[in-house]
Design a protein around this motif. Structure first.
Motif, PDB file in Angstrom:
ATOM      1  N   ILE A 308       0.794  -1.333   0.110  1.00  9.72           N
ATOM      2  CA  ILE A 308      -0.016   0.099   0.017  1.00  9.72           C
ATOM      3  C   ILE A 308       0.842   1.333  -0.070  1.00  9.72           C
ATOM      4  O   ILE A 308       0.675   2.220  -0.782  1.00  9.72           O
ATOM      5  CB  ILE A 308      -1.025   0.251   1.235  1.00  9.72           C
ATOM      6  CG1 ILE A 308      -1.989  -1.320   0.882  1.00  9.72           C
ATOM      7  CG2 ILE A 308      -1.745   1.534   1.313  1.00  9.72           C
ATOM      8  CD1 ILE A 308      -2.653  -1.262   2.375  1.00  9.72           C
ATOM      9  N   SER A 309       1.992   1.120   0.815  1.00  9.63           N
ATOM     10  CA  SER A 309       2.921   2.382   1.097  1.00  9.63           C
ATOM     11  C   SER A 309       3.434   2.666  -0.352  1.00  9.63           C
ATOM     12  O   SER A 309       3.603   3.975  -0.973  1.00  9.63           O
ATOM     13  CB  SER A 309       3.925   2.221   1.972  1.00  9.63           C
ATOM     14  OG  SER A 309       4.651   3.152   2.178  1.00  9.63           O
ATOM     15  N   THR A 311       2.507   1.969  -3.382  1.00  5.07           N
ATOM     16  CA  THR A 311       1.787   2.109  -4.318  1.00  5.07           C
ATOM     17  C   THR A 311       0.577   3.216  -3.993  1.00  5.07           C
ATOM     18  O   THR A 311      -0.416   3.717  -4.862  1.00  5.07           O
ATOM     19  CB  THR A 311       0.815   1.085  -4.880  1.00  5.07           C
ATOM     20  OG1 THR A 311      -0.037   0.719  -3.633  1.00  5.07           O
ATOM     21  CG2 THR A 311       1.745  -0.319  -5.493  1.00  5.07           C
ATOM     22  N   SER A 312       0.909   4.061  -3.155  1.00  8.91           N
ATOM     23  CA  SER A 312       0.067   4.976  -2.779  1.00  8.91           C
ATOM     24  C   SER A 312      -0.455   6.266  -3.495  1.00  8.91           C
ATOM     25  O   SER A 312      -1.513   6.733  -3.601  1.00  8.91           O
ATOM     26  CB  SER A 312       0.517   5.596  -1.329  1.00  8.91           C
ATOM     27  OG  SER A 312       1.725   6.361  -1.421  1.00  8.91           O
ATOM     28  N   GLU A 313       0.503   6.509  -4.336  1.00  5.29           N
ATOM     29  CA  GLU A 313       0.405   7.427  -5.366  1.00  5.29           C
ATOM     30  C   GLU A 313      -0.240   7.166  -6.494  1.00  5.29           C
ATOM     31  O   GLU A 313      -0.716   7.901  -7.627  1.00  5.29           O
ATOM     32  CB  GLU A 313       1.534   8.132  -5.614  1.00  5.29           C
ATOM     33  CG  GLU A 313       2.335   8.896  -4.464  1.00  5.29           C
ATOM     34  CD  GLU A 313       3.446   9.764  -4.860  1.00  5.29           C
ATOM     35  OE1 GLU A 313       4.038   9.786  -6.123  1.00  5.29           O
ATOM     36  OE2 GLU A 313       4.009  10.334  -4.053  1.00  5.29           O
ATOM     37  N   THR A 317      -4.810   2.331  -5.945  1.00  2.00           N
ATOM     38  CA  THR A 317      -4.843   2.077  -4.505  1.00  2.00           C
ATOM     39  C   THR A 317      -5.829   3.013  -3.908  1.00  2.00           C
ATOM     40  O   THR A 317      -6.555   2.720  -2.985  1.00  2.00           O
ATOM     41  CB  THR A 317      -3.287   2.721  -4.020  1.00  2.00           C
ATOM     42  OG1 THR A 317      -2.128   1.653  -4.443  1.00  2.00           O
ATOM     43  CG2 THR A 317      -3.412   2.606  -2.510  1.00  2.00           C
ATOM     44  N   ALA A 318      -5.685   4.566  -4.419  1.00  2.00           N
ATOM     45  CA  ALA A 318      -6.907   5.310  -3.927  1.00  2.00           C
ATOM     46  C   ALA A 318      -8.303   4.728  -4.090  1.00  2.00           C
ATOM     47  O   ALA A 318      -8.853   5.083  -3.258  1.00  2.00           O
ATOM     48  CB  ALA A 318      -6.749   6.843  -4.333  1.00  2.00           C
ATOM     49  N   PHE A 342      -7.517   9.472   3.517  1.00  2.00           N
ATOM     50  CA  PHE A 342      -6.162   8.997   2.807  1.00  2.00           C
ATOM     51  C   PHE A 342      -5.063   9.441   3.020  1.00  2.00           C
ATOM     52  O   PHE A 342      -4.078   8.833   2.983  1.00  2.00           O
ATOM     53  CB  PHE A 342      -6.700   8.860   1.275  1.00  2.00           C
ATOM     54  CG  PHE A 342      -5.760   8.097   0.495  1.00  2.00           C
ATOM     55  CD1 PHE A 342      -5.803   6.864   0.436  1.00  2.00           C
ATOM     56  CD2 PHE A 342      -5.069   8.854  -0.609  1.00  2.00           C
ATOM     57  CE1 PHE A 342      -5.024   6.130  -0.095  1.00  2.00           C
ATOM     58  CE2 PHE A 342      -4.224   7.999  -1.396  1.00  2.00           C
ATOM     59  CZ  PHE A 342      -4.243   6.440  -1.244  1.00  2.00           C
ATOM     60  N   GLU A 343      -5.035  10.846   3.109  1.00  2.00           N
ATOM     61  CA  GLU A 343      -3.756  11.518   3.241  1.00  2.00           C
ATOM     62  C   GLU A 343      -3.274  11.049   4.803  1.00  2.00           C
ATOM     63  O   GLU A 343      -1.961  10.830   4.691  1.00  2.00           O
ATOM     64  CB  GLU A 343      -3.992  13.150   3.311  1.00  2.00           C
ATOM     65  CG  GLU A 343      -2.723  13.942   3.658  1.00  2.00           C
ATOM     66  CD  GLU A 343      -2.955  15.463   3.520  1.00  2.00           C
ATOM     67  OE1 GLU A 343      -1.961  16.076   3.809  1.00  2.00           O
ATOM     68  OE2 GLU A 343      -3.986  15.914   3.628  1.00  2.00           O
ATOM     69  N   CYS A 346      -1.519   7.748   4.207  1.00  2.00           N
ATOM     70  CA  CYS A 346      -0.212   7.860   3.658  1.00  2.00           C
ATOM     71  C   CYS A 346       0.733   8.145   4.386  1.00  2.00           C
ATOM     72  O   CYS A 346       1.932   7.734   4.481  1.00  2.00           O
ATOM     73  CB  CYS A 346      -0.387   8.744   2.429  1.00  2.00           C
ATOM     74  SG  CYS A 346      -1.549   7.841   1.039  1.00  2.00           S
ATOM     75  N   GLU A 350       4.239   6.240   5.638  1.00  2.00           N
ATOM     76  CA  GLU A 350       5.442   6.516   5.464  1.00  2.00           C
ATOM     77  C   GLU A 350       6.374   6.780   6.520  1.00  2.00           C
ATOM     78  O   GLU A 350       7.655   6.404   6.345  1.00  2.00           O
ATOM     79  CB  GLU A 350       5.441   8.219   4.751  1.00  2.00           C
ATOM     80  CG  GLU A 350       6.345   8.843   4.196  1.00  2.00           C
ATOM     81  CD  GLU A 350       6.310  10.097   3.569  1.00  2.00           C
ATOM     82  OE1 GLU A 350       7.550  10.627   3.208  1.00  2.00           O
ATOM     83  OE2 GLU A 350       5.143  10.266   3.244  1.00  2.00           O
TER      84      GLU A 350
END
Length: 625
Positions: A308-309, A311-313, A317-318, A342-343, A346, A350
């Motif tokens: 997930i981390s 592919t977060s962008e 994923t979103a 979602f922010e 992430c 991170e």
């Protein structure tokens, strides 16, 4: 001075008047009837039943306080054999019952020096060494023999019962508890549990069958069996594939599955909780009793978090998280905007702020206290059962399936029950086979509670479960004393007799040879007039089972089949004709009572009599002591 009033005042001062009122009701119901008139010359066993994680400790403390007002001065409070739980109970007693002398396991001098000036509470683990030590402590004092013990056994069904009953021996803990009771001339032993099946199936001879039973209702805001496992499927339950747990451990990819969805839901709900100022959010994963699988699940979840981390962008994923977000929004309508959620997720990934904790026999609770704060994923087996409470537990992934599931063990694993939850965020993932088992257990639990309320604390409670689900472990039940009856099977006395054939004739007079839909109370009246020359028939057991149906529905109906002039020989291996057997089998989900009146010409000394044949409903086992 009133110990109970002081205790209730403290609860009110902490801002929980509804809890104080509930405790007051429990003490008002129990103390006048069962404690105020105590004879000081007997050993009384009782049972306090409360829902899992519904506040039993508060009610226990209320009863201790009320009993102190009645002159009881020595209390033993038993916990499971776990250091952390014993210490939690000890510290809570110190905090909540400051009028008492609270003793730890090593506080014998404090107990003696108190010299009965204050009521004393000794908080002990159910551990053989500790119990033997305090049995000797009680025996060596000069004031124990003349003062009754009030013993409160929390989770009494867990370790206290005799696990060697079928070997005609006595297990260590059970023997130690008996010996502690015998250090005084009298005692009240209060068993406390949310899973009373094993206790309800004890015999009188065992010494552990309760003289009276009391059930207290949970307070406002409690989420229990009827919230998650009601008649219509709850939106808070998400069904997974029956074999998902096994398959995902051997899959190196990142496929869509229940565990992944549960993890994402946990992250979304945690984001809302923390953005609203919360400090803890927990996700419980209960995959198996095997500790090696706990590590594998931890690795799998760690891989999911990394994926997930990384592919977060990516839009996919979103989009996946937004699907989960919308599911939660159906029940949590005031959830924070998705962009904020979602922010936050992430940022947490991170900065490596998601904790994966494994709790099992290889890891002590002391090493895992961090689940009191932070965003946590807790993985384990048996250690996630009795007495362990996880704050702000919002998501559960439960896929543990035993080969021979036991109702009480499974229900103790229901850590989703409790008060410290946001109902709108609750999500429980489990396969359909487990959902069915939990629903069946909840049905029987509701029936047990209804019997306790209906029968005025009578301890003769009947229990029934579907085939394949046992009420409890076999080693605490006397197999020579437990009768197990199967639904769908025809039972009749081999050597029947009628208590009053005239009365039976009168009851059955309106019914010609046919099949009738009748009130179950009529069937119990008929059964009460039947008997057997041997112990192969128990009308009391069958009327008891039928009464469990009547408790839930006073208008419950069954089938009555009446046949006269039956020329059947005494001692025959069968009773029903093939046609009547087939007729009864057509009503597979109903009580069916067939009454045959025999001519008496074949071995009955020429006397006519009625022979009952009963079939209980469903693919169910009915248990009778």
């Amino acid at each position: 001075m009133s110990y109970l009033s002081n205790y209730l005042d403290r609860i009110v001062m902490r801002g929980n008047p509804s809890l104080a009122a509930a405790i007051k009701k429990t003490t008002d119901d129990i103390i006048p009837q069962y404690v105020s008139n105590f004879t000081f010359k007997e050993h009384v066993v009782s049972l306090l039943v409360g829902d899992v994680q519904s506040g039993k400790t508060s009610h226990m403390f209320g009863l201790i306080s009320a009993a102190a007002d009645e002159g009881f001065g020595i209390f033993v409070l038993l916990t499971t054999d776990n250091i952390l739980l014993q210490q939690q109970t000890f510290k809570r007693a110190q905090k909540d019952l400051s009028d008492f002398c609270i003793c730890d396991e090593n506080d014998y001098l404090s107990f003696v020096n108190n010299n009965m000036r204050k009521p004393v509470i000794i908080v002990l683990k159910k551990n053989g060494r500790i119990l033997k030590q305090w049995k000797n402590n009680f025996s060596s004092t000069n004031f124990c023999a003349g003062n009754p013990l009030f013993i409160v056994d929390d989770e009494a069904d867990a370790a206290s019962l005799n696990t060697l009953i079928n070997r005609r021996k006595q297990s260590t803990i059970n023997k130690c508890l008996n010996e502690i009771k015998q250090t005084t001339s009298s005692s009240i032993y209060m068993q406390v549990t949310g899973t009373p099946q094993a206790i309800l199936l004890q015999t009188l001879e065992s010494g552990w069958k309760p003289y009276f039973i009391y059930y207290f209702k949970p307070g406002q805001g409690y989420l229990g069996g009827n919230f998650f496992f009601r008649a219509e499927q709850s939106p808070y339950i998400i069904l997974t594939d029956n074999n998902e747990a096994e398959e995902l451990l051997v899959d190196d990819e990142f496929p869509e599955n229940g565990l992944k969805t549960a993890l994402m839901m946990h992250l979304v709900s945690s984001a809302h909780v923390f953005l609203d100022g919360g400090t803890v959010s927990n996700f419980l994963v209960h995959p198996s009793v095997r500790t090696d699988q706990h590590g594998k699940f931890a690795e799998k979840i760690g891989d999911y978090l990394n994926e997930i981390s990384i592919t977060s962008e990516e839009p996919e994923t979103a989009e996946s998280f937004e699907i989960v977000y919308n599911n939660l929004k159906e029940t949590k309508t005031n959830i924070r905007p998705f962009s904020e959620i979602f922010e936050f997720i992430c940022n947490q990934l991170e900065n490596d702020q998601i904790n994966i904790l494994v709790i099992n026999s290889l890891n002590s609770y002391d090493d895992n206290v961090q689940y009191e704060n932070g965003i946590n994923i807790i993985i384990g087996g048996n250690s996630l059962g009795r007495g362990v409470t996880f704050p702000q537990l919002q998501t559960i992934y439960y896929c543990r399936l035993a080969k021979s599931p036991q109702a009480d063990t499974m229900w103790q694993h229901a850590r989703m029950f409790g008060y410290d939850r946001d109902a709108a965020f609750m999500r429980v993932f489990m396969p359909p086979i487990l959902y069915k088992l939990f629903s069946d257990i909840n049905t029987t639990n509701n029936n047990i509670i209804a019997q306790i309320k209906k029968f005025d604390h009578n301890s003769d409670i009947k229990i029934f479960y579907p085939t394949g689900l046992r009420p409890t472990r076999r080693n605490v039940l006397d197999k020579k004393a437990i009768g197990i009856f199967s639904g769908g099977v025809n039972y009749f006395p081999f050597y029947p007799r009628n208590k009053d054939i005239t009365a039976l004739d009168k009851i059955l007079e309106p019914f010609t040879d046919d099949v009738y839909l009748v009130n179950l109370k009529l069937i119990t009246r008929i059964l009460e007039l039947t008997d057997s020359e041997t112990d192969d028939w128990s009308a009391t057991a069958f009327t008891g089972f039928i009464n469990t149906f009547i408790v839930e529905n006073p208008l419950a109906q069954g089938r009555l089949i009446v046949r006269r002039e039956r020329d059947i020989a005494k001692g025959t291996g069968t009773l029903l004709s093939p046609n009547d057997r087939r007729l009864g089998d057509t009503y597979d989900n109903e009580v069916v009572l067939t009454m045959y009146k025999v001519t008496g010409k074949k071995g009955w000394d020429g006397k006519q009599l009625w022979i009952p044949n009963i079939k209980l409903p469903g693919d169910i086992f009915y248990y009778n002591v």
